[in-house]
Design an enzyme around this catalytic site. Structure first.
Site, PDB file in Angstrom:
ATOM      1  N   GLU A   1     -13.506   4.994 -26.463  1.00 13.47           N
ATOM      2  CA  GLU A   1     -12.500   6.033 -26.227  1.00 13.47           C
ATOM      3  C   GLU A   1     -12.647   6.696 -24.869  1.00 13.47           C
ATOM      4  O   GLU A   1     -11.647   6.977 -24.213  1.00 13.47           O
ATOM      5  CB  GLU A   1     -12.626   7.142 -27.281  1.00 13.47           C
TER       6      GLU A   1
ATOM      7  N   GLU B   1     -18.883   4.388 -35.453  1.00 10.49           N
ATOM      8  CA  GLU B   1     -18.486   5.632 -34.782  1.00 10.49           C
ATOM      9  C   GLU B   1     -18.974   5.644 -33.329  1.00 10.49           C
ATOM     10  O   GLU B   1     -18.240   6.050 -32.417  1.00 10.49           O
ATOM     11  CB  GLU B   1     -19.041   6.834 -35.570  1.00 10.49           C
TER      12      GLU B   1
ATOM     13  N   ARG C   1      -4.091  18.317 -26.688  1.00  6.87           N
ATOM     14  CA  ARG C   1      -3.504  17.505 -27.752  1.00  6.87           C
ATOM     15  C   ARG C   1      -2.963  16.175 -27.242  1.00  6.87           C
ATOM     16  O   ARG C   1      -2.674  15.281 -28.019  1.00  6.87           O
ATOM     17  CB  ARG C   1      -2.378  18.285 -28.432  1.00  6.87           C
TER      18      ARG C   1
ATOM     19  N   ASN D   1       8.845  19.163 -32.262  1.00  3.89           N
ATOM     20  CA  ASN D   1       7.739  18.246 -32.549  1.00  3.89           C
ATOM     21  C   ASN D   1       8.122  17.458 -33.791  1.00  3.89           C
ATOM     22  O   ASN D   1       8.642  18.047 -34.738  1.00  3.89           O
ATOM     23  CB  ASN D   1       6.449  19.006 -32.874  1.00  3.89           C
ATOM     24  N   GLY D   2       7.828  16.168 -33.816  1.00  3.28           N
ATOM     25  CA  GLY D   2       8.170  15.355 -34.984  1.00  3.28           C
ATOM     26  C   GLY D   2       9.161  14.272 -34.587  1.00  3.28           C
ATOM     27  O   GLY D   2       9.367  14.010 -33.399  1.00  3.28           O
TER      28      GLY D   2
ATOM     29  N   LYS E   1      -4.976  14.250 -29.389  1.00  5.36           N
ATOM     30  CA  LYS E   1      -5.936  14.854 -30.322  1.00  5.36           C
ATOM     31  C   LYS E   1      -5.451  14.750 -31.767  1.00  5.36           C
ATOM     32  O   LYS E   1      -6.221  14.444 -32.662  1.00  5.36           O
ATOM     33  CB  LYS E   1      -6.142  16.327 -29.942  1.00  5.36           C
TER      34      LYS E   1
ATOM     35  N   LYS F   1     -16.668   5.926 -30.011  1.00  5.47           N
ATOM     36  CA  LYS F   1     -16.875   6.989 -29.026  1.00  5.47           C
ATOM     37  C   LYS F   1     -16.972   6.393 -27.622  1.00  5.47           C
ATOM     38  O   LYS F   1     -16.340   6.864 -26.687  1.00  5.47           O
ATOM     39  CB  LYS F   1     -18.177   7.713 -29.378  1.00  5.47           C
TER      40      LYS F   1
ATOM     41  N   TRP G   1       4.965  14.181 -26.041  1.00  4.36           N
ATOM     42  CA  TRP G   1       4.271  12.882 -26.109  1.00  4.36           C
ATOM     43  C   TRP G   1       5.342  11.903 -26.543  1.00  4.36           C
ATOM     44  O   TRP G   1       5.833  11.970 -27.671  1.00  4.36           O
ATOM     45  CB  TRP G   1       3.142  12.970 -27.125  1.00  4.36           C
TER      46      TRP G   1
ATOM     47  N   HIS H   1     -23.579 -14.480 -38.666  1.00  2.00           N
ATOM     48  CA  HIS H   1     -22.370 -15.114 -39.190  1.00  2.00           C
ATOM     49  C   HIS H   1     -21.279 -15.195 -38.117  1.00  2.00           C
ATOM     50  O   HIS H   1     -20.115 -15.408 -38.440  1.00  2.00           O
ATOM     51  CB  HIS H   1     -21.861 -14.363 -40.421  1.00  2.00           C
TER      52      HIS H   1
ATOM     53  N   CYS I   1       2.744  16.321 -29.253  1.00  2.00           N
ATOM     54  CA  CYS I   1       3.625  17.365 -28.710  1.00  2.00           C
ATOM     55  C   CYS I   1       3.146  18.779 -29.068  1.00  2.00           C
ATOM     56  O   CYS I   1       2.515  18.978 -30.104  1.00  2.00           O
ATOM     57  CB  CYS I   1       5.024  17.202 -29.267  1.00  2.00           C
TER      58      CYS I   1
END
Ligand code: M6R
Length: 605
Positions: free
Chosen positions: A489, A482, A27, A101-102, A600, A486, A75, A505, A2
């Site tokens: 995503e 990573e 965001r 927000n929250g 974000k 990437k 959001w 294995h 948010c």
């Protein structure tokens, strides 16, 4: 997640707020809304829309004048994304407007109580509770009404409140969700992120938890939720508005990948001490005696920051010879960990806002631990909560997926490792060797970026894969993790990362021509072991793309990167794989800067 933006002054507020919301789009959000007050009557006018800010903009009527307003990108947490659930939330008399927000943890309980008193709720959100509490308060001032409401709320909030009867002000408050005031000339702004303010002012005040503020057009006042004046003074934001622009690139991700040579140069600047072949880190707040007393290092972060932490742990263990490991902060806080006074805890976060990391830091501090932050956003919650730390100075990162922040975080860990190492067991010669390696990084990253056209061609060849395997050994394994994150995503291609040593294995069963493997193959003491893994894959007709310091015979393709010191190789080996993920996603037509379902900053649990 948010976003909040608010303005009080003399300008026409709606275009200014919409532009602010656009700055917050990165965001992640699912709906947006805006309230302005009528200059003559003071009455509140509101427009909300599920979808993008441009959908909201399309709904804003031509005549929507006002000089005070608050706006929000939501959001969804409580209640699905919809016009009604979007913020702001108004009371039935259209007097009070709240953006939040929250999360209000006791929203269900408060809602039931208010409903029993006859209040009719318009939305399913937790935020609407705050609106009704403020509207029903009998207190005389808006500040007191807000304070009364906050007294009964449990949870996190950054809020901005307007009231038709108090048209000369916006009241804001913070508890666990950022609230930043923008101090202008005869105008004041508020936002949850500097990105929404920077086009108007670089003078900002970041509220602390438990702090409130009253904004009037030519004045602001800060105080605690219990009413004590705090007299916060503005600070100057270091970044220019242009840092948030695309700067001629098609996407923020591309811009941010390209910025890495400069970003790395920045994180190194002013920190290297050639006299003692060590590193100075101003904000660490850890004297040599304390550094020598550390028995363990535990690094906590989420997602990409966790991966950077894994490399950080290996750098610290290798150079400072302190046992070190990294763990997802989201897991750590739920397993009732033993908190040891001789352990140095390091919280890693690009945004400095990630809820799981912040909650882990708060829990650690409550138990008396020493916590450092490795953070990009200056003055963010995690940076403030930590006892000290290292800023990674990557500059604003707007794309949801992290690239330059990851790289700079790893470099910051290398600096920390040299610093701790030189106080403990790292020799002058090794200190010098690593420092020289660090200095080479910007030019070597540039060399890799110049291979973009070749990497783009490779991406076109692998973009049809339904799934991809990433493997690396020891230092190469976090690089594989990573790179696979990437790729998934932004391209939505399924990807898995495994230590190369674990292939036989289990995951070897997956290898066939349609499952390509990206292998991290540095020229180090494990080169032959890594080559053996390539043989195993080739023997099962698997396709291989190697990232290596020289052509790999067993690989179908090799991206050759420049060699640095063994310890620093992971930094360089990750860069071509950012470009590979980028061009794969581009070939598949994905929304690269705003991948589906992601935000974000993950400011909720
Ligand atoms: O702001 P943070 O570094 O704390 O964020 C942690 C993760 O949410 C973040 O790294 C996430 O994994 C990114 N989307 C990675 O590209």
């Amino acid at each position: 997640m948010c976003g909040i933006v608010g303005y009080i002054g003399r300008r026409d507020v709606a275009p200014l707020l919409l532009e602010g919301l656009q700055r917050l789009e990165y965001r992640g959000y699912d709906s947006a809304g805006i309230v302005v007050n009528s200059p003559k009557s003071g009455a509140l006018k509101m427009v909300k829309a599920k979808g993008r800010v441009r959908d909201l903009e399309a709904r804003v009527p031509k005549r929507f004048a006002g000089t005070t307003g608050i706006a929000h990108t939501r959001w969804a947490t409580h209640g699905a994304p919809s016009d009604i659930n979007s913020h702001p939330h108004l009371d039935p008399e259209n007097k009070v407007a709240v953006v939040h927000n929250g999360i209000v943890d006791n929203a269900a309980e408060l809602r039931a109580k208010l409903e029993a008193e006859g209040v009719v709720f318009a939305s399913e959100t937790d935020t609407e509770v705050i609106t009704h509490l403020i509207a029903r308060s009998q207190a005389e001032s808006l500040e007191e009404k807000v304070r009364e409401a906050l007294k009964v709320i449990e949870g996190t909030y950054g809020i901005a409140v307007m009231h038709a009867d108090f048209a000369d002000r916006i009241v804001v408050a913070r508890n666990g969700s950022p609230v930043i005031l923008g101090i202008g000339e005869k105008e004041m702004l508020v936002a949850s992120d500097v990105a929404a303010l920077i086009a108007h002012t670089r003078q900002v005040v970041t509220l602390n938890d438990g702090e409130m503020a009253t904004l009037k057009a030519d004045d602001f006042r800060t105080y605690t939720t219990s009413g004590t004046t705090t007299n916060a003074t503005p600070e100057t934001v270091e970044w220019e508005a242009a840092s948030y622009d695309m700067g001629g690139h098609d996407t923020y991700m591309h811009k941010e990948i390209s910025e890495q040579p400069d970003a790395v140069d920045r994180v190194l600047r002013g920190r290297i001490d050639d006299r003692f072949n060590t590193v100075h880190l101003g904000g660490l707040n850890l004297d040599p005696r304390e550094a020598r007393a550390i028995r363990r290092v535990k690094i906590l972060g989420c997602g990409t920051s966790y991966h950077a932490g894994l490399i950080g742990a290996s750098l610290i263990e290798g150079m400072a010879r302190i046992p070190a490991d990294a763990e997802p902060a989201s897991e750590f806080r739920y397993r009732n960990p033993v908190v040891d006074p001789d352990t140095l805890y390091i919280a890693v976060s690009q945004s400095g806002e990630t809820y799981d990391v912040l909650a882990a830091v708060q829990e650690l501090k409550r138990k008396g631990a020493r916590v450092l932050g490795v953070v990009n956003v200056v003055g963010s919650a995690i940076a403030r909560e930590a006892d000290g730390g290292v800023y990674v100075h990557a500059g604003p990162e707007v794309c949801v997926v992290s690239t330059k922040c990851f790289t700079n975080t790893v470099v910051a860990f290398a600096l920390l490792a040299v610093h701790l190492g030189r106080i403990r067991d790292l020799s002058v010669t090794d200190g010098k060797r690593i420092i020289e390696g660090l200095r080479k990084l910007p030019a070597q990253i540039q060399e890799i970026l110049e291979q973009e056209e070749d990497i783009k061609k490779l991406a076109a060849q692998y973009a049809d894969a339904k799934s991809m395997m990433f493997i690396g050994r020891v230092r190469g394994y976090p690089v594989a993790l990573e790179a696979s994150l990437k790729l998934k995503e932004i391209s939505y291609i399924h990807a898995e990362a495994y230590p190369a040593s674990e292939l036989k294995h289990g995951p070897l069963a997956l290898i066939e021509p349609s499952l390509p493997t990206v292998a991290i193959v540095p020229d180090d003491d494990l080169l032959e072991k890594n080559r053996a893994a390539l043989e195993e894959i080739k023997a099962r007709s698997g396709r291989i793309l190697a990232v290596a310091h020289r052509e790999q015979e067993k690989a179908d393709h090799t991206i050759v990167v420049p060699k640095n010191e063994d310890e620093l190789d992971p930094i360089l080996m990750g860069i071509p794989l950012q470009l590979l993920a980028y061009h794969t996603a581009l070939a598949l037509g994905r929304d690269i800067d705003k991948p589906r379902n992601l935000a974000k900053s993950v400011t909720v649990e």
